[in-house]
Design a protein around this motif. Structure first.
Motif, PDB file in Angstrom:
ATOM      1  N   GLN A 285      43.379 -71.697 -72.037  1.00  0.00           N
ATOM      2  CA  GLN A 285      41.967 -71.411 -72.327  1.00  0.00           C
ATOM      3  C   GLN A 285      41.638 -69.961 -71.980  1.00  0.00           C
ATOM      4  N   ALA A 286      42.097 -69.500 -70.815  1.00  0.00           N
ATOM      5  CA  ALA A 286      41.863 -68.113 -70.412  1.00  0.00           C
ATOM      6  C   ALA A 286      42.564 -67.146 -71.353  1.00  0.00           C
ATOM      7  N   GLY A 287      43.755 -67.522 -71.832  1.00  0.00           N
ATOM      8  CA  GLY A 287      44.486 -66.650 -72.752  1.00  0.00           C
ATOM      9  C   GLY A 287      43.732 -66.420 -74.052  1.00  0.00           C
ATOM     10  N   LYS A 288      43.116 -67.469 -74.587  1.00  0.00           N
ATOM     11  CA  LYS A 288      42.335 -67.325 -75.818  1.00  0.00           C
ATOM     12  C   LYS A 288      41.118 -66.424 -75.593  1.00  0.00           C
ATOM     13  N   LEU A 289      40.483 -66.583 -74.433  1.00  0.00           N
ATOM     14  CA  LEU A 289      39.326 -65.746 -74.114  1.00  0.00           C
ATOM     15  C   LEU A 289      39.729 -64.291 -73.939  1.00  0.00           C
ATOM     16  N   ALA A 290      40.895 -64.057 -73.326  1.00  0.00           N
ATOM     17  CA  ALA A 290      41.371 -62.676 -73.162  1.00  0.00           C
ATOM     18  C   ALA A 290      41.579 -62.015 -74.523  1.00  0.00           C
ATOM     19  N   THR A 291      42.143 -62.766 -75.454  1.00  0.00           N
ATOM     20  CA  THR A 291      42.340 -62.234 -76.805  1.00  0.00           C
ATOM     21  C   THR A 291      41.000 -61.911 -77.457  1.00  0.00           C
ATOM     22  N   ALA A 292      40.043 -62.813 -77.304  1.00  0.00           N
ATOM     23  CA  ALA A 292      38.719 -62.589 -77.896  1.00  0.00           C
ATOM     24  C   ALA A 292      38.023 -61.373 -77.294  1.00  0.00           C
ATOM     25  N   LEU A 293      38.303 -61.090 -76.029  1.00  0.00           N
ATOM     26  CA  LEU A 293      37.711 -59.937 -75.360  1.00  0.00           C
ATOM     27  C   LEU A 293      38.472 -58.638 -75.638  1.00  0.00           C
TER      28      LEU A 293
ATOM     29  N   VAL B  71      44.521 -51.794 -58.258  1.00  0.00           N
ATOM     30  CA  VAL B  71      44.399 -50.921 -59.428  1.00  0.00           C
ATOM     31  C   VAL B  71      42.956 -50.997 -59.916  1.00  0.00           C
ATOM     32  N   VAL B  72      42.225 -49.900 -59.766  1.00  0.00           N
ATOM     33  CA  VAL B  72      40.789 -49.901 -60.044  1.00  0.00           C
ATOM     34  C   VAL B  72      40.480 -50.225 -61.495  1.00  0.00           C
ATOM     35  N   SER B  73      41.280 -49.713 -62.415  1.00  0.00           N
ATOM     36  CA  SER B  73      40.991 -49.903 -63.841  1.00  0.00           C
ATOM     37  C   SER B  73      41.073 -51.360 -64.283  1.00  0.00           C
ATOM     38  N   GLU B  74      41.679 -52.215 -63.479  1.00  0.00           N
ATOM     39  CA  GLU B  74      41.815 -53.629 -63.838  1.00  0.00           C
ATOM     40  C   GLU B  74      40.646 -54.480 -63.348  1.00  0.00           C
ATOM     41  N   ILE B  75      39.805 -53.922 -62.479  1.00  0.00           N
ATOM     42  CA  ILE B  75      38.779 -54.759 -61.847  1.00  0.00           C
ATOM     43  C   ILE B  75      37.761 -55.266 -62.871  1.00  0.00           C
ATOM     44  N   VAL B  76      37.204 -54.369 -63.680  1.00  0.00           N
ATOM     45  CA  VAL B  76      36.166 -54.780 -64.628  1.00  0.00           C
ATOM     46  C   VAL B  76      36.715 -55.712 -65.713  1.00  0.00           C
ATOM     47  N   PRO B  77      37.863 -55.416 -66.352  1.00  0.00           N
ATOM     48  CA  PRO B  77      38.375 -56.365 -67.347  1.00  0.00           C
ATOM     49  C   PRO B  77      38.643 -57.756 -66.768  1.00  0.00           C
ATOM     50  N   ARG B  78      39.190 -57.833 -65.553  1.00  0.00           N
ATOM     51  CA  ARG B  78      39.451 -59.138 -64.951  1.00  0.00           C
ATOM     52  C   ARG B  78      38.133 -59.865 -64.646  1.00  0.00           C
ATOM     53  N   THR B  79      37.122 -59.114 -64.263  1.00  0.00           N
ATOM     54  CA  THR B  79      35.823 -59.725 -63.997  1.00  0.00           C
ATOM     55  C   THR B  79      35.195 -60.237 -65.283  1.00  0.00           C
ATOM     56  N   SER B  80      35.326 -59.488 -66.359  1.00  0.00           N
ATOM     57  CA  SER B  80      34.812 -59.931 -67.658  1.00  0.00           C
ATOM     58  C   SER B  80      35.494 -61.222 -68.093  1.00  0.00           C
ATOM     59  N   LEU B  81      36.803 -61.309 -67.888  1.00  0.00           N
ATOM     60  CA  LEU B  81      37.533 -62.529 -68.229  1.00  0.00           C
ATOM     61  C   LEU B  81      37.037 -63.704 -67.392  1.00  0.00           C
ATOM     62  N   LEU B  82      36.796 -63.468 -66.111  1.00  0.00           N
ATOM     63  CA  LEU B  82      36.310 -64.529 -65.241  1.00  0.00           C
ATOM     64  C   LEU B  82      34.944 -65.027 -65.700  1.00  0.00           C
ATOM     65  N   THR B  83      34.060 -64.104 -66.047  1.00  0.00           N
ATOM     66  CA  THR B  83      32.750 -64.490 -66.554  1.00  0.00           C
ATOM     67  C   THR B  83      32.877 -65.348 -67.802  1.00  0.00           C
ATOM     68  N   ALA B  84      33.720 -64.915 -68.734  1.00  0.00           N
ATOM     69  CA  ALA B  84      33.900 -65.654 -69.987  1.00  0.00           C
ATOM     70  C   ALA B  84      34.485 -67.037 -69.735  1.00  0.00           C
ATOM     71  N   LEU B  85      35.417 -67.142 -68.787  1.00  0.00           N
ATOM     72  CA  LEU B  85      36.059 -68.423 -68.521  1.00  0.00           C
ATOM     73  C   LEU B  85      35.056 -69.401 -67.895  1.00  0.00           C
ATOM     74  N   ILE B  86      34.252 -68.927 -66.945  1.00  0.00           N
ATOM     75  CA  ILE B  86      33.257 -69.813 -66.332  1.00  0.00           C
ATOM     76  C   ILE B  86      32.248 -70.276 -67.392  1.00  0.00           C
ATOM     77  N   ALA B  87      31.789 -69.343 -68.211  1.00  0.00           N
ATOM     78  CA  ALA B  87      30.819 -69.700 -69.254  1.00  0.00           C
ATOM     79  C   ALA B  87      31.413 -70.741 -70.208  1.00  0.00           C
ATOM     80  N   ASP B  88      32.662 -70.551 -70.590  1.00  0.00           N
ATOM     81  CA  ASP B  88      33.317 -71.487 -71.509  1.00  0.00           C
ATOM     82  C   ASP B  88      33.466 -72.869 -70.871  1.00  0.00           C
TER      83      ASP B  88
END
Length: 360
Positions: free
Chosen positions: A285-293, A338-355
């Motif tokens: 489920q998270a993998g599909k959301l990552a692709t969509a993002l 790694v600072v550059s990974e913080i926001v993308p990982r947070t966006s994925l977490l938001t999308a996964l909880i919402a889904d």
């Protein structure tokens, strides 16, 4: 997020210092209240301070799980200060797991509704969660998913499997005698320990990923005395409940080899395994959301270390672990994020909880 991270990292919170953990809980509560618009409930168990935010009137569907304690002693900031240089963030506890905690706050703050979500932040994970285990299991029971904000594995991989952990102490009783004058009158606890260590080490099964490792050993009193007693510790890691129970049964069936020696087996399973069957669907489920993002494809792995995700999976709740920081050096001098990974990982977490909240 970086400002919040600096606030958390510079509030030192070694697990064994209950006063430091309490101070840290107050800081976490303040930051969480600012992000989420609601104060947490304080859950103090055996003197250790845990925090819980629950949203909605009904039972929770999603448990977000983090911890605010670290392995770093008070004073570590003097030698390992909080710093961000060349895209790398450093500081004690930054990777394990204060970045994951900040990610949880901001991921939840981005959701239009938090009904059905519980955020649990514990204060003793690095000790094996002795005071928070019952709280974790109670909150996880009945949830559709538990999302664990522990740091990721290498290259950001999510952790689909964690081995179960069992801890044992083997106590041996023999009989003392003078080692030079009449050693034959003694019952040598060191020799009995040697027999038992070899038998116990043989219980491992490399093909199944089961490790059974005798570790710290003590025996005897003086050079010229047959040891009357001894003990050693055993660390067991297993991928499945069946393997964990097999080893437990075998250990409790051990018999002494030397006549008149006795052995006592203390301990047992501490954390059940997080088996892949409990994680696979959430990972997909998270993998599909990552692709969509538009994020890179997710990676996954299996690890030997335990987390509170073992407990959530142990009560039958689908669990995805390693959703937190990307970096490395947990518990080590090179701990970093790694600072550059913080926001993308947070966006994925938001999308996964919402889904998860939208899924019937």
């Amino acid at each position: 997020m970086l400002a919040d991270l600096e606030t958390l990292v510079t509030c030192e919170s070694p697990s064994s210092d209950l006063e430091a953990v309490a101070r840290s809980a107050d800081v976490v509560a303040r930051l969480g209240t600012e992000c989420l618009g609601r104060e947490p409930s304080y859950e103090v168990v055996d003197g250790c301070t845990h925090l819980r935010w629950s949203f909605g009137a009904g039972p929770s569907r999603v448990l977000v799980l983090a911890h605010h304690d670290t392995v770093w002693p008070i004073g570590s900031l003097a030698t390992h200060p909080f710093v961000v240089e060349d895209g790398i963030l450093r500081g004690p506890g930054s990777f394990d797991m204060k970045t994951g905690l900040v990610m949880a706050f901001h991921a939840l703050a981005a959701l239009p509704s938090l009904d059905g979500v519980t955020l649990l932040v514990t204060g003793d994970e690095e000790l094996g969660s002795p005071s928070s285990r019952a709280l974790i299991e109670a909150e996880a029971t009945g949830c559709a998913a538990a999302l664990v904000l522990e740091a990721s594995a290498d290259n950001g991989a999510l952790k689909l499997e964690r081995k179960g952990v069992s801890n044992y102490e083997i106590r041996i009783t023999g009989r003392a005698a003078h080692a030079g004058l009449e050693p034959e009158l003694g019952v040598n606890a060191s020799i009995e320990a040697a027999y038992q260590i070899l038998a116990i080490a043989a219980l491992g099964d490399a093909a199944l990923g089961t490790t059974v490792t005798p570790t710290a050993l003590t025996s005897g009193t003086t050079r010229n005395t047959v040891p009357a007693s001894g003990s050693f510790l055993v660390d067991v890691r297993a991928r499945t409940v069946a393997e964990q129970l097999r080893v437990d049964t075998a250990l409790h069936a051990l018999k002494p080899v030397l006549p008149e020696a006795t052995i006592e087996i203390l301990g047992g399973p501490n954390r059940p395994p997080l088996e892949r069957t409990m994680s696979q669907a959430l990972y997909e489920q998270a993998g599909k959301l990552a692709t969509a993002l538009g994020l890179p494809p997710l990676r996954e792995t299996s690890v030997g270390g335990g987390s509170d995700g073992n407990f959530t999976a142990g009560v039958g709740t689908p669990t995805l672990d390693g959703l937190g920081a990307v970096g490395g050096g947990a518990h080590a001098d090179d701990e970093h994020v790694v600072v550059s990974e913080i926001v993308p990982r947070t966006s994925l977490l938001t999308a996964l909880i919402a889904d998860l909240l939208e899924t019937p």
